[in-house]
Scaffold this motif. Structure first.
Motif, PDB file in Angstrom:
ATOM      1  N   LYS A  98      40.914  41.357  37.925  1.00  0.00           N
ATOM      2  CA  LYS A  98      42.177  40.549  37.551  1.00  0.00           C
ATOM      3  C   LYS A  98      43.467  40.949  38.613  1.00  0.00           C
ATOM      4  O   LYS A  98      43.984  40.227  39.072  1.00  0.00           O
ATOM      5  CB  LYS A  98      42.910  40.589  36.105  1.00  0.00           C
ATOM      6  N   SER A  99      43.541  42.474  38.611  1.00  0.00           N
ATOM      7  CA  SER A  99      44.597  42.740  39.476  1.00  0.00           C
ATOM      8  C   SER A  99      44.258  42.634  40.907  1.00  0.00           C
ATOM      9  O   SER A  99      45.220  42.413  41.613  1.00  0.00           O
ATOM     10  CB  SER A  99      44.664  44.507  39.283  1.00  0.00           C
ATOM     11  N   THR A 100      43.024  42.741  41.312  1.00  0.00           N
ATOM     12  CA  THR A 100      42.766  42.480  42.613  1.00  0.00           C
ATOM     13  C   THR A 100      43.224  40.851  42.938  1.00  0.00           C
ATOM     14  O   THR A 100      43.739  40.699  44.019  1.00  0.00           O
ATOM     15  CB  THR A 100      41.205  42.563  42.952  1.00  0.00           C
ATOM     16  N   LEU A 101      42.727  40.125  42.169  1.00  0.00           N
ATOM     17  CA  LEU A 101      42.886  38.782  42.358  1.00  0.00           C
ATOM     18  C   LEU A 101      44.594  38.335  42.457  1.00  0.00           C
ATOM     19  O   LEU A 101      45.250  37.745  43.206  1.00  0.00           O
ATOM     20  CB  LEU A 101      42.441  37.711  41.132  1.00  0.00           C
ATOM     21  N   MET A 102      45.441  39.068  41.314  1.00  0.00           N
ATOM     22  CA  MET A 102      46.731  38.937  41.409  1.00  0.00           C
ATOM     23  C   MET A 102      47.534  39.483  42.619  1.00  0.00           C
ATOM     24  O   MET A 102      48.213  39.004  43.303  1.00  0.00           O
ATOM     25  CB  MET A 102      47.396  39.530  40.238  1.00  0.00           C
TER      26      MET A 102
END
Ligand code: ADP
Ligand code: ADP
Length: 223
Positions: free
Chosen positions: A40-44
């Protein structure tokens, strides 16, 4: 509308954090649900142009985000997962400085922007207090105020409710719900209730892949 196509990210140590993500995110609240380590954080961070993907493309209302990161940043509000506010400066001064960095004009316009945001997030009464003394909930509300500077059309909040008590969590989510239907708001979280309560659309990310996408009620009915 945000359109993500074939997005992959492999970190230097070989971790494949995103593995061919395809996702269409319409205006309004969108929940990105997934366990810790899902990506998730990588995507955000990738959507926020803070890191470049290994491959793939991202379009925001026709804008090629990876080719024109500056243009995206001008219309982006971002509340990162590790948003830390420890400086000794007051809430008012910090928000005012951030408004300067966002290019909000001088004098009257900026004063009005900063004051309205402090009222909106219910921090007006503590505007002269140092951020260092704020509780977790107050920090997250300050975080949403800074993300709203300049009326962005894309807002990303990454795990915003982690560590908040139920009352602060509700306050925070209500602020998100007020943002409005013509802004793309992406709420990334591992908490099912955050998404189920608020988001007409959602996706589930696990192991760097999108497992499900749709309306929360339909997805719950399917499983
Ligand atoms: P990149 O491929 O983007 O250069 P690296 O693998 O070199 O990424 O790591 C970048 C930074 O993130 C390093 O400082 C590293 O220590 C740190 N890091 C490594 N593994 C993790 C992890 N699992 N979670 C968060 N940070 C990590
Ligand atoms: P989430 O936000 O869903 O917890 P992340 O995007 O932080 O997921 O992490 C996805 C995967 O990538 C995890 O396996 C994590 O350990 C790894 N990871 C995250 N950042 C780095 C980094 N800088 N270097 C190497 N691996 C990383």
């Amino acid at each position: 509308m945000l359109t993500i196509t074939g997005l992959s990210h492999v970190y230097g140590n070989g971790t494949r954090a995103l593995d061919g993500v395809n996702l269409t995110i319409p205006a309004g609240m969108f929940g990105l649900l997934g366990p810790n380590g899902a990506g998730k954080s990588t995507l955000m961070r990738t959507i926020a142009t803070l890191q470049s993907p290994t491959s793939g493309s991202i379009l925001f209302d026709g804008l090629d985000v990876l080719k024109e990161p500056e243009a995206l940043r001008r219309t982006l509000g971002y509340l990162p997962q590790d948003f830390g506010v420890y400086p000794r400066g007051s809430a008012y001064d910090m928000l005012d400085h951030m408004a300067v960095l966002k290019g909000i004009g001088h004098g009257g316009e900026r004063k009005q922007t900063v004051e309205a945001l402090l009222h909106k997030v219910n921090l007006w009464d503590v505007r002269k207090k140092a951020l260092a003394g704020f509780s977790g909930g107050m920090r997250q509300r300050f975080g949403i105020a800074q993300a709203l500077i300049g009326n962005p059309r894309l807002i990303i909040v990454d795990e915003p409710t982690a560590g908040l008590d139920p009352e602060e969590r509700n306050r925070f989510l209500n602020l998100l719900a007020e943002i409005g239907d013509n802004v793309v708001v992406i709420l990334s979280t591992h908490i099912v209730e955050d998404v189920a309560d608020l988001c007409p659309r959602m996706a589930v990310l696990a192991g760097g892949r999108i497992l499900l996408e749709g309306a929360p009620l339909d997805l719950i009915a399917e499983t």
